[in-house]
Design a protein around this motif. Sequence first.
Motif, mmCIF file in Angstrom:
data_model
loop_
_atom_site.group_PDB
_atom_site.id
_atom_site.type_symbol
_atom_site.label_atom_id
_atom_site.label_comp_id
_atom_site.label_asym_id
_atom_site.label_seq_id
_atom_site.Cartn_x
_atom_site.Cartn_y
_atom_site.Cartn_z
ATOM 1 N N LEU A 178 0.835 -1.209 0.000
ATOM 2 C CA LEU A 178 0.000 0.000 0.000
ATOM 3 C C LEU A 178 0.862 1.247 0.000
ATOM 4 O O LEU A 178 0.453 2.295 -0.496
ATOM 5 C CB LEU A 178 -0.913 0.004 1.224
ATOM 6 C CG LEU A 178 -2.013 -1.062 1.250
ATOM 7 C CD1 LEU A 178 -2.781 -0.982 2.548
ATOM 8 C CD2 LEU A 178 -2.945 -0.882 0.067
ATOM 9 N N ALA A 179 2.052 1.130 0.578
ATOM 10 C CA ALA A 179 3.003 2.244 0.585
ATOM 11 C C ALA A 179 4.397 1.682 0.803
ATOM 12 O O ALA A 179 4.572 0.640 1.425
ATOM 13 C CB ALA A 179 2.669 3.244 1.689
ATOM 14 N N THR A 180 5.386 2.359 0.251
ATOM 15 C CA THR A 180 6.765 2.006 0.526
ATOM 16 C C THR A 180 7.102 2.498 1.930
ATOM 17 O O THR A 180 6.835 3.652 2.259
ATOM 18 C CB THR A 180 7.719 2.641 -0.501
ATOM 19 O OG1 THR A 180 7.356 2.194 -1.804
ATOM 20 C CG2 THR A 180 9.159 2.258 -0.216
ATOM 21 N N GLN A 181 7.661 1.640 2.744
ATOM 22 C CA GLN A 181 7.851 1.958 4.153
ATOM 23 C C GLN A 181 9.322 1.863 4.567
ATOM 24 O O GLN A 181 9.995 0.880 4.275
ATOM 25 C CB GLN A 181 7.015 1.016 5.015
ATOM 26 C CG GLN A 181 6.995 1.366 6.489
ATOM 27 C CD GLN A 181 5.969 0.567 7.257
ATOM 28 O OE1 GLN A 181 5.576 0.948 8.353
ATOM 29 N NE2 GLN A 181 5.522 -0.551 6.721
ATOM 30 N N TYR A 182 9.802 2.922 5.216
ATOM 31 C CA TYR A 182 11.132 2.962 5.811
ATOM 32 C C TYR A 182 10.975 3.120 7.325
ATOM 33 O O TYR A 182 10.102 3.863 7.770
ATOM 34 C CB TYR A 182 11.952 4.129 5.260
ATOM 35 C CG TYR A 182 12.204 4.056 3.764
ATOM 36 C CD1 TYR A 182 13.380 3.511 3.267
ATOM 37 C CD2 TYR A 182 11.253 4.528 2.860
ATOM 38 C CE1 TYR A 182 13.620 3.443 1.904
ATOM 39 C CE2 TYR A 182 11.474 4.452 1.496
ATOM 40 C CZ TYR A 182 12.649 3.912 1.019
ATOM 41 O OH TYR A 182 12.875 3.840 -0.328
ATOM 42 N N LEU A 183 11.819 2.459 8.098
ATOM 43 C CA LEU A 183 11.689 2.482 9.550
ATOM 44 C C LEU A 183 12.776 3.336 10.197
ATOM 45 O O LEU A 183 13.921 3.340 9.750
ATOM 46 C CB LEU A 183 11.791 1.065 10.122
ATOM 47 C CG LEU A 183 10.682 0.083 9.784
ATOM 48 C CD1 LEU A 183 10.967 -1.266 10.435
ATOM 49 C CD2 LEU A 183 9.322 0.603 10.245
ATOM 50 N N TRP A 184 12.384 4.032 11.257
ATOM 51 C CA TRP A 184 13.369 4.677 12.130
ATOM 52 C C TRP A 184 12.920 4.461 13.574
ATOM 53 O O TRP A 184 11.741 4.238 13.839
ATOM 54 C CB TRP A 184 13.537 6.163 11.817
ATOM 55 C CG TRP A 184 12.339 7.035 12.101
ATOM 56 C CD1 TRP A 184 11.391 7.454 11.217
ATOM 57 C CD2 TRP A 184 11.970 7.617 13.365
ATOM 58 N NE1 TRP A 184 10.450 8.233 11.828
ATOM 59 C CE2 TRP A 184 10.784 8.367 13.161
ATOM 60 C CE3 TRP A 184 12.531 7.588 14.636
ATOM 61 C CZ2 TRP A 184 10.155 9.065 14.183
ATOM 62 C CZ3 TRP A 184 11.894 8.284 15.664
ATOM 63 C CH2 TRP A 184 10.729 9.014 15.431
ATOM 64 N N ASN A 185 13.859 4.500 14.480
ATOM 65 C CA ASN A 185 13.500 4.392 15.889
ATOM 66 C C ASN A 185 14.505 5.152 16.750
ATOM 67 O O ASN A 185 15.673 5.321 16.385
ATOM 68 C CB ASN A 185 13.403 2.934 16.334
ATOM 69 C CG ASN A 185 14.724 2.206 16.268
ATOM 70 O OD1 ASN A 185 15.263 1.976 15.197
ATOM 71 N ND2 ASN A 185 15.237 1.820 17.424
ATOM 72 N N ALA A 186 14.023 5.637 17.878
ATOM 73 C CA ALA A 186 14.850 6.383 18.834
ATOM 74 C C ALA A 186 14.559 5.854 20.228
ATOM 75 O O ALA A 186 13.419 5.517 20.555
ATOM 76 C CB ALA A 186 14.540 7.878 18.757
ATOM 77 N N GLY A 187 15.591 5.766 21.053
ATOM 78 C CA GLY A 187 15.401 5.243 22.398
ATOM 79 C C GLY A 187 16.499 5.647 23.353
ATOM 80 O O GLY A 187 17.441 6.362 22.979
ATOM 81 N N ILE A 188 16.364 5.204 24.580
ATOM 82 C CA ILE A 188 17.368 5.432 25.624
ATOM 83 C C ILE A 188 18.092 4.107 25.867
ATOM 84 O O ILE A 188 17.547 3.207 26.512
ATOM 85 C CB ILE A 188 16.725 5.943 26.924
ATOM 86 C CG1 ILE A 188 15.889 7.193 26.661
ATOM 87 C CG2 ILE A 188 17.815 6.233 27.959
ATOM 88 C CD1 ILE A 188 16.693 8.386 26.202
ATOM 89 N N ASN A 189 19.289 3.999 25.333
ATOM 90 C CA ASN A 189 20.037 2.754 25.453
ATOM 91 C C ASN A 189 20.829 2.728 26.761
ATOM 92 O O ASN A 189 21.660 3.598 27.023
ATOM 93 C CB ASN A 189 20.993 2.593 24.277
ATOM 94 C CG ASN A 189 21.651 1.233 24.261
ATOM 95 O OD1 ASN A 189 20.978 0.206 24.320
ATOM 96 N ND2 ASN A 189 22.968 1.210 24.192
ATOM 97 N N VAL A 190 20.546 1.717 27.599
ATOM 98 C CA VAL A 190 21.233 1.550 28.878
ATOM 99 C C VAL A 190 22.087 0.283 28.784
ATOM 100 O O VAL A 190 21.566 -0.787 28.439
ATOM 101 C CB VAL A 190 20.218 1.420 30.033
ATOM 102 C CG1 VAL A 190 20.955 1.208 31.362
ATOM 103 C CG2 VAL A 190 19.346 2.664 30.097
ATOM 104 N N SER A 191 23.367 0.392 29.078
ATOM 105 C CA SER A 191 24.261 -0.768 28.946
ATOM 106 C C SER A 191 25.215 -0.856 30.123
ATOM 107 O O SER A 191 25.594 0.155 30.719
ATOM 108 C CB SER A 191 25.036 -0.701 27.630
ATOM 109 O OG SER A 191 25.705 0.522 27.493
#
Length: 225
Positions: free
Chosen positions: A208-221
């Motif tokens: 139905l649409a071309t889809q690109y993903l992005w994500n943002a978060g708080i990485n704890v290591s």
Amino acid sequence: MKKLLAFLFILNTVFAYAQDTAHVKAVKTKRFFVGINFSPDICEGILTKPILDNLGLKSISKFGFTSGINSCFVITKHISIDFGVQYSKKEVKVTSDLTFGDMIDRRRGFVYNTNELNFGYSIYNYLDIPLKANFIFGKRKTRFISSVGLTTNILLKATGSFYTGNNYSRINLSPTISAGIDYKINRKQFFRIEPTFRYGVLKVSDNLATQYLWNAGINVSWYFL
């Protein structure tokens, strides 16, 4: 002559000691750590396809996460390299700006709001292989860290109602940047908190649409020897 020989002997001893000391410091600086991480993420898809522009499709942010194990090779006090294997879950919801107005029930006088069309959702499960360079600033226990790298995303499973079919991209590449705090617990342990942003440069679906993903978060290591 004896004084000259004595002077050269002392000079050579000092030089050799300095080399050994520098070598020991270098060995101490280059250390290998193993760590674990968890990052709660906000995920969203960027939708593009001219044929569907009139539908006003839009993506709504949903929650996901990234977690796994990592290794860190410390090159100097200010530069290190991270490599790991992680699992990530990314979910996006798709709606439309297309509206039909309000429907009125003539018999009962109720007004039904039909302004938003819900096209469904997609859930992507990935095996991630991140590789990044870290740059650390400061000499105290609490230091500033910034990172840049590339994550290879290998699709494990995709489900949802927005896109149905088997034409998912199995591989994606996500440039990754982060900046945060590195806290040195002791010589064998350190802790990091890093706001992190990842953007997939390859399309993940094309229906139905071309889809690109992005994500943002708080990485704890947490890293340890």
